[in-house]
Design a protein around this motif. Structure first.
Motif, PDB file in Angstrom:
ATOM      1  N   ASP A   1       0.841  -1.198   0.000  1.00  0.00           N
ATOM      2  CA  ASP A   1       0.000   0.000   0.000  1.00  0.00           C
ATOM      3  C   ASP A   1       0.876   1.249   0.000  1.00  0.00           C
ATOM      4  O   ASP A   1       1.991   1.232   0.543  1.00  0.00           O
ATOM      5  CB  ASP A   1      -0.929   0.013   1.225  1.00  0.00           C
ATOM      6  CG  ASP A   1      -2.028   1.059   1.089  1.00  0.00           C
ATOM      7  OD1 ASP A   1      -2.569   1.220  -0.019  1.00  0.00           O
ATOM      8  OD2 ASP A   1      -2.347   1.728   2.094  1.00  0.00           O
TER       9      ASP A   1
ATOM     10  N   HIS B   1       0.653   5.688   0.357  1.00  0.00           N
ATOM     11  CA  HIS B   1      -0.125   6.911   0.623  1.00  0.00           C
ATOM     12  C   HIS B   1       0.776   8.134   0.485  1.00  0.00           C
ATOM     13  O   HIS B   1       1.973   8.058   0.780  1.00  0.00           O
ATOM     14  CB  HIS B   1      -0.746   6.901   2.025  1.00  0.00           C
ATOM     15  CG  HIS B   1      -1.990   6.073   2.097  1.00  0.00           C
ATOM     16  ND1 HIS B   1      -3.226   6.560   1.768  1.00  0.00           N
ATOM     17  CD2 HIS B   1      -2.162   4.774   2.421  1.00  0.00           C
ATOM     18  CE1 HIS B   1      -4.117   5.593   1.905  1.00  0.00           C
ATOM     19  NE2 HIS B   1      -3.510   4.498   2.300  1.00  0.00           N
TER      20      HIS B   1
ATOM     21  N   HIS C   1      -3.316  -1.298   6.055  1.00  0.00           N
ATOM     22  CA  HIS C   1      -3.894  -1.577   4.734  1.00  0.00           C
ATOM     23  C   HIS C   1      -3.111  -2.673   4.011  1.00  0.00           C
ATOM     24  O   HIS C   1      -3.705  -3.542   3.366  1.00  0.00           O
ATOM     25  CB  HIS C   1      -3.925  -0.308   3.878  1.00  0.00           C
ATOM     26  CG  HIS C   1      -4.871   0.728   4.393  1.00  0.00           C
ATOM     27  ND1 HIS C   1      -5.069   1.943   3.778  1.00  0.00           N
ATOM     28  CD2 HIS C   1      -5.689   0.718   5.485  1.00  0.00           C
ATOM     29  CE1 HIS C   1      -5.957   2.634   4.466  1.00  0.00           C
ATOM     30  NE2 HIS C   1      -6.343   1.923   5.505  1.00  0.00           N
TER      31      HIS C   1
END
Ligand code: ZN
Length: 158
Positions: A9, A11, A43
């Protein structure tokens, strides 16, 4: 009998957001941008758990277009993901993970993250490995524009 799964993941990091990682809030000048609390490690673990049983990905189960998941605590997402795993008749054996980021230093917070994740996934802290690395100032993580987490899991049929 056994299934392995992998999750990743990403971000963006931005000012004006809380920094959540591994279910723990850490003091930092920036936080991850996202629909939920943007906890990149939780996540990645969700995606690894789903991937181990070929159940799709976190976006399938918790769409970021849904108002239900706006600013949601990712511990809730991990808890629901693990319920899916258990419904399929599996339990976690162990997980390994690495977070790539420049700042903040997460080592002082690893034990707290391990405790949170182990409790959610009903294993001991020895079954939850959390590692961190910088990218030696290279790329988006090195420029502190964002961060990445990778996770692998081993599941066992109960
Ligand atoms: Zn995410």
């Amino acid at each position: 009998m056994y299934r392995t799964g992998f999750g990743i993941d990403f971000h963006q990091l931005t000012e004006g957001r809380d920094f959540w990682l591994g279910g723990v809030k850490i003091e930092h000048s920036k936080g991850a941008l996202g629909h939920s609390d943007a906890d990149v490690l939780l996540h990645a673990i969700c995606d690894a758990l789903l991937g181990a049983l070929a159940l799709g990905d976190i976006g399938t189960h918790f769409p970021d277009t849904s108002a239900v998941y706006k600013n949601i605590d990712s511990k809730i997402l991990l808890n629901r993901t693990y319920e899916l795993v258990q419904q399929k008749g599996y339990k976690l054996v162990n997980l390994d993970s690495t977070v790539c980021l420049e700042q903040p230093k997460i080592k002082p917070h690893v034990a707290a993250m391990q405790a949170v994740i182990a409790a959610l996934l009903q294993v001991t802290v020895e079954d939850v490995s959390i590692k961190a690395t910088t990218t030696e100032k290279m790329g988006f993580a090195g420029r502190e524009e964002g961060l990445v987490a990778y996770a692998t899991v081993l599941l066992q049929k109960v």
